[in-house]
Design a protein around this motif. Sequence first.
Motif, mmCIF file in Angstrom:
data_model
loop_
_atom_site.group_PDB
_atom_site.id
_atom_site.type_symbol
_atom_site.label_atom_id
_atom_site.label_comp_id
_atom_site.label_asym_id
_atom_site.label_seq_id
_atom_site.Cartn_x
_atom_site.Cartn_y
_atom_site.Cartn_z
ATOM 1 N N LYS A 84 0.835 -1.213 0.000
ATOM 2 C CA LYS A 84 0.000 0.000 0.000
ATOM 3 C C LYS A 84 0.866 1.258 0.000
ATOM 4 C CE LYS A 84 -3.993 -2.116 2.234
ATOM 5 N NZ LYS A 84 -4.794 -2.203 3.466
ATOM 6 N N GLN A 85 1.933 1.249 0.820
ATOM 7 C CA GLN A 85 2.835 2.406 0.865
ATOM 8 C C GLN A 85 3.482 2.632 -0.497
ATOM 9 O OE1 GLN A 85 5.612 1.564 4.001
ATOM 10 N NE2 GLN A 85 4.339 2.510 5.579
ATOM 11 N N LYS A 86 3.903 1.531 -1.124
ATOM 12 C CA LYS A 86 4.545 1.642 -2.439
ATOM 13 C C LYS A 86 3.561 2.229 -3.453
ATOM 14 C CE LYS A 86 6.710 -1.077 -6.084
ATOM 15 N NZ LYS A 86 6.957 -2.410 -6.598
ATOM 16 N N ALA A 87 2.324 1.734 -3.439
ATOM 17 C CA ALA A 87 1.311 2.244 -4.368
ATOM 18 C C ALA A 87 1.051 3.724 -4.115
ATOM 19 C CB ALA A 87 0.019 1.434 -4.229
ATOM 20 N N GLU A 88 0.964 4.117 -2.843
ATOM 21 C CA GLU A 88 0.748 5.524 -2.489
ATOM 22 C C GLU A 88 1.934 6.372 -2.941
ATOM 23 O OE1 GLU A 88 -1.462 8.628 -1.098
ATOM 24 O OE2 GLU A 88 -2.121 6.548 -1.140
ATOM 25 N N PHE A 89 3.136 5.842 -2.706
ATOM 26 C CA PHE A 89 4.352 6.563 -3.106
ATOM 27 C C PHE A 89 4.388 6.754 -4.628
ATOM 28 C CE2 PHE A 89 8.915 6.476 -4.259
ATOM 29 C CZ PHE A 89 9.323 7.600 -3.583
ATOM 30 N N GLU A 90 4.091 5.692 -5.359
ATOM 31 C CA GLU A 90 4.087 5.777 -6.826
ATOM 32 C C GLU A 90 3.017 6.758 -7.305
ATOM 33 O OE1 GLU A 90 3.641 1.674 -7.941
ATOM 34 O OE2 GLU A 90 5.808 1.310 -7.878
ATOM 35 N N LYS A 91 1.868 6.752 -6.651
ATOM 36 C CA LYS A 91 0.794 7.688 -6.993
ATOM 37 C C LYS A 91 1.255 9.123 -6.766
ATOM 38 C CE LYS A 91 -3.737 9.119 -5.402
ATOM 39 N NZ LYS A 91 -4.676 9.008 -4.296
ATOM 40 N N ASN A 92 1.888 9.374 -5.610
ATOM 41 C CA ASN A 92 2.368 10.723 -5.291
ATOM 42 C C ASN A 92 3.426 11.177 -6.295
ATOM 43 O OD1 ASN A 92 0.678 10.889 -3.102
ATOM 44 N ND2 ASN A 92 2.243 10.294 -1.604
ATOM 45 N N ILE A 93 4.339 10.269 -6.639
ATOM 46 C CA ILE A 93 5.382 10.631 -7.610
ATOM 47 C C ILE A 93 4.755 10.968 -8.953
ATOM 48 C CG2 ILE A 93 7.265 9.663 -8.997
ATOM 49 C CD1 ILE A 93 8.319 8.330 -6.502
ATOM 50 N N LEU A 94 3.796 10.156 -9.374
ATOM 51 C CA LEU A 94 3.124 10.411 -10.649
ATOM 52 C C LEU A 94 2.385 11.741 -10.611
ATOM 53 C CD1 LEU A 94 2.556 9.222 -13.432
ATOM 54 C CD2 LEU A 94 0.516 8.142 -12.480
ATOM 55 N N GLU A 95 1.736 12.051 -9.498
ATOM 56 C CA GLU A 95 1.040 13.335 -9.366
ATOM 57 C C GLU A 95 2.030 14.491 -9.421
ATOM 58 O OE1 GLU A 95 -1.187 13.078 -5.730
ATOM 59 O OE2 GLU A 95 -2.774 11.854 -6.644
ATOM 60 N N GLU A 96 3.158 14.342 -8.705
ATOM 61 C CA GLU A 96 4.176 15.396 -8.724
ATOM 62 C C GLU A 96 4.745 15.565 -10.124
ATOM 63 O OE1 GLU A 96 7.254 15.272 -5.717
ATOM 64 O OE2 GLU A 96 5.824 14.509 -4.240
ATOM 65 N N LYS A 97 4.980 14.453 -10.795
ATOM 66 C CA LYS A 97 5.512 14.511 -12.168
ATOM 67 C C LYS A 97 4.533 15.239 -13.092
ATOM 68 C CE LYS A 97 7.169 11.391 -15.777
ATOM 69 N NZ LYS A 97 7.324 9.985 -16.155
ATOM 70 N N ASN A 98 3.257 14.914 -12.970
ATOM 71 C CA ASN A 98 2.241 15.569 -13.798
ATOM 72 C C ASN A 98 2.130 17.060 -13.460
ATOM 73 O OD1 ASN A 98 1.621 13.298 -15.264
ATOM 74 N ND2 ASN A 98 -0.026 12.652 -13.870
ATOM 75 N N GLU A 99 2.233 17.343 -12.151
ATOM 76 C CA GLU A 99 2.185 18.736 -11.724
ATOM 77 C C GLU A 99 3.369 19.515 -12.296
ATOM 78 O OE1 GLU A 99 0.461 21.953 -10.076
ATOM 79 O OE2 GLU A 99 -0.420 19.955 -9.989
ATOM 80 N N MET A 100 4.559 18.887 -12.268
ATOM 81 C CA MET A 100 5.758 19.545 -12.807
ATOM 82 C C MET A 100 5.626 19.747 -14.316
ATOM 83 S SD MET A 100 8.796 17.741 -10.651
ATOM 84 C CE MET A 100 10.126 18.817 -11.110
ATOM 85 N N LYS A 101 5.081 18.749 -15.006
ATOM 86 C CA LYS A 101 4.870 18.884 -16.460
ATOM 87 C C LYS A 101 3.909 20.035 -16.751
ATOM 88 C CE LYS A 101 5.569 14.164 -18.157
ATOM 89 N NZ LYS A 101 4.895 12.990 -18.752
ATOM 90 N N LYS A 102 2.874 20.097 -15.932
ATOM 91 C CA LYS A 102 1.878 21.152 -16.100
ATOM 92 C C LYS A 102 2.513 22.530 -15.899
ATOM 93 C CE LYS A 102 -2.571 22.582 -14.214
ATOM 94 N NZ LYS A 102 -3.568 22.319 -13.167
ATOM 95 N N LYS A 103 3.337 22.665 -14.821
ATOM 96 C CA LYS A 103 4.007 23.941 -14.565
ATOM 97 C C LYS A 103 4.976 24.282 -15.683
ATOM 98 C CE LYS A 103 3.750 24.163 -9.540
ATOM 99 N NZ LYS A 103 4.504 24.188 -8.304
ATOM 100 N N MET A 104 5.718 23.274 -16.132
ATOM 101 C CA MET A 104 6.691 23.525 -17.216
ATOM 102 C C MET A 104 5.968 23.961 -18.484
ATOM 103 S SD MET A 104 9.507 20.501 -16.710
ATOM 104 C CE MET A 104 10.410 20.937 -18.155
ATOM 105 N N LEU A 105 4.839 23.339 -18.755
ATOM 106 C CA LEU A 105 4.057 23.706 -19.931
ATOM 107 C C LEU A 105 3.532 25.135 -19.799
ATOM 108 C CD1 LEU A 105 3.009 22.676 -22.625
ATOM 109 C CD2 LEU A 105 0.970 21.884 -21.437
#
Length: 117
Positions: A84-105
Amino acid sequence: VKKLQQSNEDLSLEIDGCRVEIHETKRNISNESMQWSREKEKLTNRLRESERTLVMVADQKSQLAKQKDKLAKQVAKRKDALTKQKAEFEKNILEEKNEMKKKMLEEKNELISRQHC
Protein backbone atom coordinates in the motif's frame (compact mmCIF):
# COMPACT_ATOMS: atom_id res chain seq x y z
CA VAL A 1 16.84 -106.97 53.46
CA LYS A 2 20.35 -105.68 53.10
CA LYS A 3 19.74 -104.97 49.46
CA LEU A 4 16.55 -103.12 50.35
CA GLN A 5 18.36 -101.11 52.98
CA GLN A 6 21.12 -100.31 50.52
CA SER A 7 18.54 -99.49 47.90
CA ASN A 8 16.71 -97.31 50.44
CA GLU A 9 19.95 -95.52 51.36
CA ASP A 10 20.79 -95.04 47.69
CA LEU A 11 17.34 -93.62 47.06
CA SER A 12 17.63 -91.38 50.13
CA LEU A 13 20.97 -90.06 48.87
CA GLU A 14 19.51 -89.57 45.43
CA ILE A 15 16.47 -87.79 46.91
CA ASP A 16 18.77 -85.60 49.02
CA GLY A 17 20.78 -84.83 45.91
CA CYS A 18 17.59 -83.95 44.07
CA ARG A 19 16.48 -81.74 46.96
CA VAL A 20 19.80 -79.89 46.87
CA GLU A 21 19.54 -79.55 43.11
CA ILE A 22 15.92 -78.31 43.39
CA HIS A 23 16.95 -75.82 46.09
CA GLU A 24 19.83 -74.52 43.94
CA THR A 25 17.54 -74.32 40.93
CA LYS A 26 14.94 -72.39 42.95
CA ARG A 27 17.66 -70.02 44.21
CA ASN A 28 18.97 -69.52 40.67
CA ILE A 29 15.44 -68.91 39.37
CA SER A 30 14.80 -66.48 42.20
CA ASN A 31 18.05 -64.60 41.42
CA GLU A 32 17.20 -64.50 37.71
CA SER A 33 13.69 -63.35 38.53
CA MET A 34 15.07 -60.50 40.64
CA GLN A 35 17.45 -59.54 37.84
CA TRP A 36 14.59 -59.57 35.33
CA SER A 37 12.47 -57.48 37.72
CA ARG A 38 15.25 -54.90 38.03
CA GLU A 39 15.71 -54.87 34.25
CA LYS A 40 11.96 -54.51 33.77
CA GLU A 41 11.90 -51.59 36.21
CA LYS A 42 14.79 -49.89 34.39
CA LEU A 43 13.05 -50.35 31.03
CA THR A 44 9.74 -49.13 32.47
CA ASN A 45 11.48 -46.01 33.79
CA ARG A 46 13.15 -45.43 30.43
CA LEU A 47 9.79 -45.84 28.71
CA ARG A 48 8.16 -43.30 31.05
CA GLU A 49 11.01 -40.86 30.46
CA SER A 50 10.72 -41.36 26.70
CA GLU A 51 6.99 -40.74 26.87
CA ARG A 52 7.58 -37.51 28.84
CA THR A 53 10.14 -36.46 26.28
CA LEU A 54 7.70 -37.15 23.45
CA VAL A 55 5.04 -35.06 25.17
CA MET A 56 7.53 -32.22 25.66
CA VAL A 57 8.61 -32.41 22.01
CA ALA A 58 4.98 -32.43 20.87
CA ASP A 59 4.25 -29.36 23.03
CA GLN A 60 7.30 -27.56 21.67
CA LYS A 61 6.32 -28.49 18.12
CA SER A 62 2.83 -27.12 18.74
CA GLN A 63 4.22 -23.88 20.20
CA LEU A 64 6.61 -23.49 17.28
CA ALA A 65 3.76 -24.05 14.81
CA LYS A 66 1.72 -21.35 16.57
CA GLN A 67 4.70 -18.96 16.51
CA LYS A 68 5.27 -19.73 12.83
CA ASP A 69 1.61 -18.97 12.04
CA LYS A 70 1.77 -15.76 14.05
CA LEU A 71 4.95 -14.66 12.28
CA ALA A 72 3.48 -15.56 8.88
CA LYS A 73 0.46 -13.37 9.64
CA GLN A 74 2.74 -10.51 10.76
CA VAL A 75 4.83 -10.85 7.60
CA ALA A 76 1.70 -10.87 5.43
CA LYS A 77 0.36 -7.81 7.25
CA ARG A 78 3.64 -5.94 6.82
CA LYS A 79 3.85 -6.98 3.18
CA ASP A 80 0.34 -5.61 2.59
CA ALA A 81 1.27 -2.38 4.36
CA LEU A 82 4.43 -2.04 2.26
CA THR A 83 2.48 -2.74 -0.93
CA LYS A 84 0.00 0.00 0.00
CA GLN A 85 2.84 2.41 0.87
CA LYS A 86 4.54 1.64 -2.44
CA ALA A 87 1.31 2.24 -4.37
CA GLU A 88 0.75 5.52 -2.49
CA PHE A 89 4.35 6.56 -3.11
CA GLU A 90 4.09 5.78 -6.83
CA LYS A 91 0.79 7.69 -6.99
CA ASN A 92 2.37 10.72 -5.29
CA ILE A 93 5.38 10.63 -7.61
CA LEU A 94 3.12 10.41 -10.65
CA GLU A 95 1.04 13.33 -9.37
CA GLU A 96 4.18 15.40 -8.72
CA LYS A 97 5.51 14.51 -12.17
CA ASN A 98 2.24 15.57 -13.80
CA GLU A 99 2.19 18.74 -11.72
CA MET A 100 5.76 19.54 -12.81
CA LYS A 101 4.87 18.88 -16.46
CA LYS A 102 1.88 21.15 -16.10
CA LYS A 103 4.01 23.94 -14.57
CA MET A 104 6.69 23.53 -17.22
CA LEU A 105 4.06 23.71 -19.93
CA GLU A 106 2.59 26.83 -18.36
CA GLU A 107 6.03 28.43 -18.07
CA LYS A 108 6.83 27.45 -21.64
CA ASN A 109 3.56 28.96 -22.86
CA GLU A 110 4.25 32.09 -20.83
CA LEU A 111 7.73 32.39 -22.35
CA ILE A 112 6.36 31.89 -25.82
CA SER A 113 3.67 34.49 -25.26
CA ARG A 114 6.27 36.96 -23.96
CA GLN A 115 8.45 36.38 -26.93
CA HIS A 116 5.56 37.13 -29.26
CA CYS A 117 4.63 40.30 -27.50
